[in-house]
Design a protein around this motif. Structure first.
Motif, short mmCIF file in Angstrom:
data_model
loop_
_atom_site.label_atom_id
_atom_site.label_comp_id
_atom_site.label_asym_id
_atom_site.label_seq_id
_atom_site.Cartn_x
_atom_site.Cartn_y
_atom_site.Cartn_z
N UNK A 62 -130.92 25.99 9.65
CA UNK A 62 -131.04 27.42 9.38
C UNK A 62 -131.92 28.02 10.48
N UNK A 63 -131.38 28.99 11.22
CA UNK A 63 -132.10 29.63 12.32
C UNK A 63 -132.39 31.08 11.96
N UNK A 64 -133.58 31.53 12.27
CA UNK A 64 -134.02 32.88 11.95
C UNK A 64 -134.45 33.60 13.23
N UNK A 65 -133.85 34.75 13.47
CA UNK A 65 -134.23 35.61 14.59
C UNK A 65 -135.39 36.47 14.12
N UNK A 100 -136.63 29.21 25.83
CA UNK A 100 -135.22 29.35 26.20
C UNK A 100 -134.80 30.82 26.16
N UNK A 101 -133.98 31.20 27.11
CA UNK A 101 -133.39 32.55 27.18
C UNK A 101 -134.44 33.66 27.21
N UNK A 102 -135.63 33.35 27.71
CA UNK A 102 -136.66 34.37 27.86
C UNK A 102 -137.42 34.71 26.59
N UNK A 103 -137.17 33.97 25.53
CA UNK A 103 -137.89 34.17 24.28
C UNK A 103 -138.70 32.94 23.93
N UNK A 104 -139.08 32.83 22.66
CA UNK A 104 -139.78 31.65 22.18
C UNK A 104 -139.04 31.10 20.98
N UNK A 105 -139.13 29.79 20.80
CA UNK A 105 -138.49 29.16 19.65
C UNK A 105 -139.19 27.88 19.27
N UNK A 115 -133.41 21.47 8.80
CA UNK A 115 -133.97 21.77 10.12
C UNK A 115 -134.05 23.29 10.26
N UNK A 116 -135.25 23.84 10.20
CA UNK A 116 -135.47 25.28 10.28
C UNK A 116 -135.87 25.65 11.70
N UNK A 117 -135.48 26.85 12.11
CA UNK A 117 -135.74 27.30 13.48
C UNK A 117 -136.10 28.78 13.47
N UNK A 118 -137.07 29.15 14.30
CA UNK A 118 -137.32 30.56 14.57
C UNK A 118 -137.15 30.77 16.07
N UNK A 119 -136.52 31.89 16.41
CA UNK A 119 -136.32 32.27 17.81
C UNK A 119 -136.59 33.77 17.93
N UNK A 120 -137.07 34.17 19.09
CA UNK A 120 -137.33 35.60 19.32
C UNK A 120 -136.22 36.26 20.13
N UNK A 121 -135.32 35.48 20.68
CA UNK A 121 -134.14 35.99 21.39
C UNK A 121 -132.93 35.15 21.01
#
Length: 125
Positions: A62-65, A100-105, A115-121
């Protein structure tokens, strides 16, 4: 009308523990009961519907922007709880974040091994 995700079911050995974990770490309002589910509202017309199971839980991703500010808050809660986190989905870079891609994760696991994920981009952005 475009197709949009409305909800997904998150299998859990203990639905109360899992819903509370998601709400606390992500900084969301308390989950609400709906039938056999505890509904975690993500605030963008999408919810995680936590369902208890007596059988095995097959880990999902599960990924969260999130915004930069939300990233810092969530990362802080992860560190405050002493949770292990990784910069990569294969958990080979512990204690690091990615840019990655100019953001943070970053990635971490819930009590069921999801498997949980946070990304800013978004990826590819």
């Amino acid at each position: 009308m475009s197709v949009r995700l409305n909800h997904t079911i998150v299998a859990a050995r203990d639905r109360e523990e899992t819903a509370a974990f998601l709400v606390e770490i992500l900084g969301l309002p308390p989950a609400t009961a709906f039938g056999p589910f505890l509904v975690v509202d993500l605030g963008n017309e999408v919810s995680l519907d936590v369902a208890g199971t007596d059988g095995p839980v097959h880990p999902q991703h599960y990924a969260f922007l999130v915004t930069e500010e939300e990233f810092d808050q969530i990362w802080g809660r992860i560190k405050d709880r002493g949770l292990t986190f990784w910069a990569d989905p294969f958990h080979q870079r512990p204690g690091q974040i990615n840019t990655d891609d100019g953001g943070r994760g970053l990635y971490w696991s819930d009590p069921n091994g999801h498997n949980l994920e946070i990304i800013t981009r978004p990826y590819g952005g």
